[in-house]
Scaffold this motif. Structure first.
Motif: not given
Length: 388
Positions: A95, A130-131, A134-135, A162, A164
């Motif tokens: 993350r 985000k590239k 995902e988190d 994006g 999270t």
């Protein structure tokens, strides 16, 4: 909404920012392993761009840890995000935690940009992160002093980009519980798409309210709490992990729970204190040396009759071996009898009446009456010999 509260531990990042508490990579790895055993959901392993040592620590923790998310901090700056991504490349669950200030104080006197630019930078940072992963967690630094309407605009924009997790830090420890709780509730009620992200608390303890603010945040919709072992951190420290976890556990009516193995709390508290060379204040909740010690006669008598009279936590719940009856000049006959019986001597009422005045003489000249003192009192008063 799920009532499980995720525990985000930042001992190795925010906690380590205490002057004189710098850890090397090996020490960080030992603590990270213990945090995993403790059951934390997220380990904030460091701020990779800040130094080569921090980068190496985050990289090695990312390799070591299997179950928790491993998080690296960054500013809303391209290089920070790229370096964090590089440090996290071995993590099973990486993350990136990025963000910038949102209060007028930070926007206009530190960043020296406009509110519109804050949103632009926040969105750009999230999209860049985000590239790589995902988190992505976004922090709105000094959210505690940020206007709620503007804070909602920022949070809505980064979620659309994006994010999270959205972190709502009370960076300066300014808020009181009602104020902080209302801030979280405002976001829940007014941010489009808020259900797509987890709201996180990150409260500092400048006014002594970090734990209370975090709990109130959870009651109003937050499902992640950012905290440290022993509440260590900059200035007056962060939210204390052990306090939040045990408060939620003891107040079952709140209907929240965590994944923390509470019996590991005291051992990791001692590990962090020793490794970071930062003593724990004796009256520290849950883990202080006095947390399960009783010295006043009234308390001792009630405790001996029933532990629940003066303890809301069984010490074994948090990994402490047992409670202690500490003998002082404030102790009564019940405590003296109890401690002498632990030594293997069961005094009659008449014998206790003879021993007690001698005990008080010793107690008036000593801070604490120890077992050796009791042995001497029994020997001189009743000619009873005790082997210690």
């Amino acid at each position: 909404m799920d009532n499980r509260v995720k525990i985000f531990d930042t001992t190795l990042r925010d906690g380590e920012q205490v002057p004189g508490c710098r850890l090397n990579t090996q020490e960080k790895l030992v603590i990270a392993e213990s945090l995993e055993s403790l059951g934390v959901d997220i380990i904030e392993a460091g701020f990779p761009v800040s130094s080569p040592g921090d980068f190496e620590s985050v990289k090695e923790i990312a390799k070591l840890v299997k179950n928790p998310v491993v998080c690296g901090l960054s500013r809303a700056v391209q290089k920070d995000i790229e370096v964090a991504a590089d440090a996290l490349k071995y993590a099973k669950r990486p993350r990136i935690h990025t963000g910038l200030g949102t209060s007028d104080q930070h926007v206009f006197t530190k960043l020296k940009i406009t509110r519109e630019q804050v949103i632009e930078r926040g969105v750009a940072a999230v999209k860049m992160a985000k590239k790589f992963v995902e988190d992505v967690e976004f922090y709105a630094e000094d959210a505690g002093r940020t206007d709620n309407e503007f804070l909602a605009q920022v949070v809505e924009a980064v979620i659309a980009a994006g994010a999270t997790v959205v972190n709502i830090p009370d960076t300066t420890g300014y808020c009181i519980p009602e104020e902080y709780g209302q801030k979280i509730k405002y976001l829940v009620d007014n941010v489009k798409g808020i259900e797509k992200a987890t709201i996180s608390t990150h409260c500092h303890n400048d006014l002594g309210m970090a734990t209370a603010n975090s709990i109130t945040g959870v009651q109003n919709g937050a499902r992640q709490v950012e905290c440290t072992i022993n509440g260590i951190g900059e200035r007056a420290g962060n939210t204390s992990l052990e306090e939040v976890v045990m408060a939620l556990k003891k107040h079952k009516w709140l209907d929240f729970y965590t994944g923390i193995n509470t019996k590991d709390i005291y051992p990791i508290s001692q590990l962090v204190s020793h490794t970071m060379r930062m003593p724990i204040q004796p009256n520290k909740a849950i883990v202080g040396s006095n947390a399960f010690a009783h010295s006043s006669g009234i308390h001792q008598d009630g405790f001996i009759k029933n532990r629940d009279n003066y303890e809301i936590i069984d010490p074994e719940e948090v990994g402490v071996e047992k409670s202690s009856i500490v003998l002082t000049a404030r102790s009564g006959r019940a405590a003296l009898y109890f401690r002498i019986k632990v030594l293997g001597v069961d005094l009659s009422k008449e014998e206790l009446d003879l021993v007690y005045p001698k005990f008080l003489e010793v107690a008036d000249h000593s801070q604490i009456v120890e077992d050796q003192d009791l042995k001497n009192i029994l020997s001189s008063t009743l000619a009873i010999s005790v082997n210690l």
